[in-house]
Scaffold this motif. Structure first.
Motif, PDB file in Angstrom:
ATOM      1  N   LYS A  49     -47.310  89.726 -10.332  1.00 23.52           N
ATOM      2  CA  LYS A  49     -47.793  90.204  -9.030  1.00 23.52           C
ATOM      3  C   LYS A  49     -49.274  90.568  -9.095  1.00 23.52           C
ATOM      4  CE  LYS A  49     -43.442  91.985  -7.218  1.00 23.52           C
ATOM      5  NZ  LYS A  49     -42.710  93.205  -6.824  1.00 23.52           N
ATOM      6  N   SER A 101     -52.333  88.818  -7.059  1.00 20.10           N
ATOM      7  CA  SER A 101     -53.264  89.555  -6.206  1.00 20.10           C
ATOM      8  C   SER A 101     -54.706  89.293  -6.636  1.00 20.10           C
ATOM      9  CB  SER A 101     -52.945  91.043  -6.187  1.00 20.10           C
ATOM     10  OG  SER A 101     -53.150  91.615  -7.443  1.00 20.10           O
ATOM     11  N   ILE A 119     -59.404  94.772  -9.181  1.00 20.70           N
ATOM     12  CA  ILE A 119     -58.108  94.195  -9.572  1.00 20.70           C
ATOM     13  C   ILE A 119     -58.218  93.565 -10.957  1.00 20.70           C
ATOM     14  CG2 ILE A 119     -56.372  92.456  -9.004  1.00 20.70           C
ATOM     15  CD1 ILE A 119     -57.119  92.924  -6.038  1.00 20.70           C
TER      16      ILE A 119
END
Length: 80
Positions: free
Chosen positions: A7, A11, A49
């Motif tokens: 995940k 992202s 991120i």
């Protein structure tokens, strides 16, 4: 690869794609100040991120310095 890692990597891919789109937009709209700000925000988001991913799972490229004494046992993203 765990579901959490998958995940987070997804992202990051989405965030990087967003940066590329803003860079392309700015090539055709160089005077757009709002677009420029959006591009900067997209770049900050992608960097945040990326840092989160690398802190948890190790580097994504060979351009990140790593310790020679610490062996990274996680697979590279292209091994997944």
């Amino acid at each position: 690869m765990s579901e959490e890692q998958r995940k987070l990597l997804l992202s990051l891919q989405v965030a990087d794609f967003n940066v590329i789109e803003w860079v392309l937009f700015m090539h055709t709209h160089p005077d757009d100040l709002v677009g420029c700000q959006q591009k900067k925000e997209a770049m900050k988001t992608a960097a945040k991120i990326r840092k989160s991913y690398e802190d948890l799972y190790g580097p994504l490229t060979h351009l990140v310095p790593i310790s020679c004494s610490k062996k990274n046992l996680t697979p590279w993203p292209w091994h997944v």
